[in-house]
Design an enzyme around this catalytic site. Structure first.
Site, short mmCIF file in Angstrom:
data_model
loop_
_atom_site.label_atom_id
_atom_site.label_comp_id
_atom_site.label_asym_id
_atom_site.label_seq_id
_atom_site.Cartn_x
_atom_site.Cartn_y
_atom_site.Cartn_z
N HIS A 161 -6.97 2.84 0.62
CA HIS A 161 -6.43 3.13 2.19
C HIS A 161 -7.38 4.43 2.43
O HIS A 161 -7.05 5.51 1.80
CB HIS A 161 -4.85 3.65 2.31
CG HIS A 161 -4.35 3.68 3.50
ND1 HIS A 161 -3.42 2.84 3.84
CD2 HIS A 161 -4.61 4.67 4.42
CE1 HIS A 161 -3.03 3.35 5.47
NE2 HIS A 161 -3.91 4.39 5.63
N CYS A 173 0.32 3.24 3.00
CA CYS A 173 1.27 2.86 4.31
C CYS A 173 2.69 2.95 4.30
O CYS A 173 3.48 3.23 5.12
CB CYS A 173 0.79 1.13 4.22
SG CYS A 173 -0.70 0.87 4.85
N ASP A 176 -0.61 16.77 -1.63
CA ASP A 176 -1.05 15.84 -2.65
C ASP A 176 -0.08 16.25 -3.65
O ASP A 176 0.65 17.37 -4.14
CB ASP A 176 -2.33 16.36 -3.11
CG ASP A 176 -2.96 15.00 -4.19
OD1 ASP A 176 -2.46 15.23 -5.21
OD2 ASP A 176 -3.88 14.53 -3.53
N HIS A 206 -3.62 0.66 8.38
CA HIS A 206 -4.40 0.42 7.14
C HIS A 206 -5.80 0.03 7.21
O HIS A 206 -6.08 -1.03 7.93
CB HIS A 206 -3.61 -0.80 6.47
CG HIS A 206 -3.91 -0.80 5.19
ND1 HIS A 206 -3.71 -0.14 3.91
CD2 HIS A 206 -5.19 -1.79 4.55
CE1 HIS A 206 -4.45 -0.66 2.94
NE2 HIS A 206 -5.45 -1.55 3.18
N HIS A 242 -8.86 14.34 1.88
CA HIS A 242 -8.12 15.51 1.29
C HIS A 242 -8.80 16.78 1.77
O HIS A 242 -10.03 16.91 2.13
CB HIS A 242 -8.61 15.45 -0.23
CG HIS A 242 -8.21 14.18 -1.11
ND1 HIS A 242 -7.35 14.44 -1.99
CD2 HIS A 242 -8.90 13.14 -1.10
CE1 HIS A 242 -7.12 13.04 -2.81
NE2 HIS A 242 -8.31 12.32 -1.95
N HIS A 281 -8.54 7.94 3.68
CA HIS A 281 -7.86 9.10 3.67
C HIS A 281 -8.75 10.22 3.53
O HIS A 281 -9.99 10.03 2.80
CB HIS A 281 -6.51 9.16 2.92
CG HIS A 281 -7.04 9.09 1.30
ND1 HIS A 281 -7.28 7.87 0.92
CD2 HIS A 281 -7.12 9.84 0.61
CE1 HIS A 281 -7.63 8.15 -0.37
NE2 HIS A 281 -7.36 9.45 -0.65
N THR A 304 -9.00 6.22 -5.49
CA THR A 304 -7.89 5.66 -6.39
C THR A 304 -6.83 4.58 -5.42
O THR A 304 -6.25 4.13 -6.06
CB THR A 304 -7.22 6.64 -7.16
OG1 THR A 304 -6.57 7.45 -6.32
CG2 THR A 304 -8.15 7.04 -8.10
N CYS A 342 0.84 -1.09 -0.01
CA CYS A 342 -0.18 0.20 -0.06
C CYS A 342 0.88 1.39 0.07
O CYS A 342 1.66 1.46 0.82
CB CYS A 342 -0.90 -0.22 1.08
SG CYS A 342 -1.88 1.33 1.35
#
Length: 117
Positions: free
Chosen positions: A99, A7, A30, A46, A103, A101, A96, A4
């Protein structure tokens, strides 16, 4: 998870431009920003997506996620002017990287709707 990318970023195997880190989360810029400020907040543990945050143990581990998002946004100077928090889930939701997350997007006035169909 060994393969990952998030990770690997979280554990330092892959370098990133970190803006925040504690025992549970890491935040970094990003690589393809959509605004002047575009940072990802990633748990070090994870979890594939928000759909996997289903049991009490996992919920407890993520109880501070949004306070971390808020702290990072404040650190980045976005608290007063405003910012957007986006969590994509699944392929149709635009996730995409498998995992969980968020933004943090800001640094300019953001329009609505955010995407054209």
């Amino acid at each position: 998870m060994k393969d990952c990318i998030f990770c690997q970023i979280a554990n330092g195997t892959i370098p990133s431009s970190k803006v925040f880190e504690n025992d549970d989360f890491v935040a970094f810029n990003d690589l393809a920003p959509t605004a002047p400020v575009h940072v990802l907040v990633v748990p070090k543990q994870h979890v594939q997506s928000i759909n996997q945050i289903t049991d009490a143990e996992t919920e407890d581990q993520f109880a501070h996620f949004f306070s971390t998002v808020q702290a990072v946004a404040s650190q980045l100077g976005l608290a007063e002017s405003g910012y957007r928090v986006v969590i994509n889930t699944g392929a149709d939701g635009g996730q995409t990287v498998p995992h969980f997350h968020a933004h943090i997007i800001g640094g300019k006035a953001l329009g609505w709707p955010p995407f054209a169909d």
